[in-house]
Structures are given as C-alpha cells and as structure tokens.
Design a protein around this motif. Structure first.
Motif, PDB file in Angstrom:
ATOM      1  N   THR A  57       0.920  -1.071   0.078  1.00 25.72           N
ATOM      2  CA  THR A  57      -0.187  -0.026  -0.011  1.00 25.72           C
ATOM      3  C   THR A  57       0.888   1.178   0.013  1.00 25.72           C
ATOM      4  OG1 THR A  57      -0.037   0.171   2.282  1.00 25.72           O
ATOM      5  CG2 THR A  57      -1.779  -1.238   1.257  1.00 25.72           C
ATOM      6  N   GLU A  80       3.720   7.364 -11.158  1.00 25.08           N
ATOM      7  CA  GLU A  80       2.466   6.937 -11.884  1.00 25.08           C
ATOM      8  C   GLU A  80       2.384   7.930 -13.143  1.00 25.08           C
ATOM      9  OE1 GLU A  80      -1.871   5.715 -10.546  1.00 25.08           O
ATOM     10  OE2 GLU A  80      -1.460   7.796  -9.927  1.00 25.08           O
ATOM     11  N   ARG A  87      -1.848   2.419  -9.359  1.00 30.87           N
ATOM     12  CA  ARG A  87      -2.697   2.487  -8.206  1.00 30.87           C
ATOM     13  C   ARG A  87      -3.840   1.123  -8.568  1.00 30.87           C
ATOM     14  NH1 ARG A  87      -1.359   7.933  -7.696  1.00 30.87           N
ATOM     15  NH2 ARG A  87      -0.628   8.532  -5.705  1.00 30.87           N
ATOM     16  N   ILE A  99      -0.039  -0.622  -4.776  1.00 33.05           N
ATOM     17  CA  ILE A  99       0.855  -0.077  -5.782  1.00 33.05           C
ATOM     18  C   ILE A  99       1.308  -1.326  -6.465  1.00 33.05           C
ATOM     19  CG2 ILE A  99       2.698   1.679  -6.351  1.00 33.05           C
ATOM     20  CD1 ILE A  99       0.243   2.576  -4.567  1.00 33.05           C
TER      21      ILE A  99
END
Length: 153
Positions: A57, A80, A87, A99
């Motif tokens: 996480t 990202e 995610r 993740i």
C-alpha cells in the motif's frame, strides 16, 4: 570496544565502500532516466514486495522509505505519471488500494542494474554452500543492525 584494526574491520570498510558505490550507481541510473533517487528506492521496494508475494500500500511504501504521507503521495504521483506504477484494488481485499509496478519499470531496472546483478551472481557461483550461508548470515545481521540503529544512541 571492538578492535578497529583487525580483518573484521577490513570487511566492514569494504561493506561501507560497496554501499557507497551502490548508492552512486543507483543515483546515476536515476539521473540518467530523469528520476529521483527515492524513485529508484521505491521501485526496488515494490519489486521486492512483489517477489515476496506481498501487496504494498502507499502507507507501507512510505513507511519502508521513511516518507510522510504527503511525500509518499508526491512520489507515487510522479511514478504514476512516468508510467512506472499504477494504483489498483488489492487482490486479497478489494477495499485496499495497492501499488503495482508496471513491466516497463521492471525492464528499465534490468537494463540498468542487470549487468551488475549478473556479475554479482557470477561471483557468488564461486562460493560453496557453507560460504553462501556465512554471507547470508553476515549480510542479514548487518541489515538487522542497520534497521535497529535508529533507536540506538
């Protein structure tokens, strides 16, 4: 107080030198790919978790890297945007957001760290099982000592 001149200290100094060189190598890789050194550390932590079959996480990643919530969010947003992570809902608990490392990030890491990994494996193949066990024990012990060093005065 331990003797600061024995063969043990030679190994301690070699370990310190290896740590410095690995940090410099990692920083060069990060720089070459327009990343922060923390980005590389995060990707390594995420890949280690994946290899262990664990879901990571944002909070777990922040804790592993010593980042606060805002720093972790900024890190994940950056990774990202670069296409290195995404995610997703957890496999075990769909309420959790975990993740996930994109395969492109894995390939990028292998392109940079692969030759070093290959050379390290080649060196390790020259050791017998007893020597490998000694190396595992030593490195595991040093890792535990470093992890516990924050609370030591």
């Amino acid at each position: 107080m331990p003797d600061r001149r024995g063969p043990e200290m030679e190994i301690v100094h070699l370990l310190r030198a290896v740590t410095v060189e690995l940090g410099l190598h990692s920083a060069r890789g990060a720089n070459r790919n327009g990343m922060h050194a923390t980005d590389v550390r995060a990707l390594i932590a995420l890949m280690d978790a994946r290899r262990a079959g664990e879901e990571m996480t944002a909070g777990g990643l922040g804790g592993a890297l010593g980042l606060n919530s805002a720093g972790t969010t900024a890190l994940l947003d950056r990774l990202e945007r670069a296409g290195h992570v995404r995610r997703v809902r957890g496999e075990r608990d769909r309420r959790r957001v975990v993740i996930e490392v994109d395969q492109r990030a894995v390939e990028l890491g292998l392109s940079f760290f692969g030759p070093l990994i290959d050379r390290s494996v080649e060196l390790l193949r020259g050791y017998d099982e007893r020597q490998l066990a000694a190396l595992r024990g030593f490195l595991g012990g040093v890792r535990e000592a470093v992890a516990g060093a924050d609370g030591v005065s």
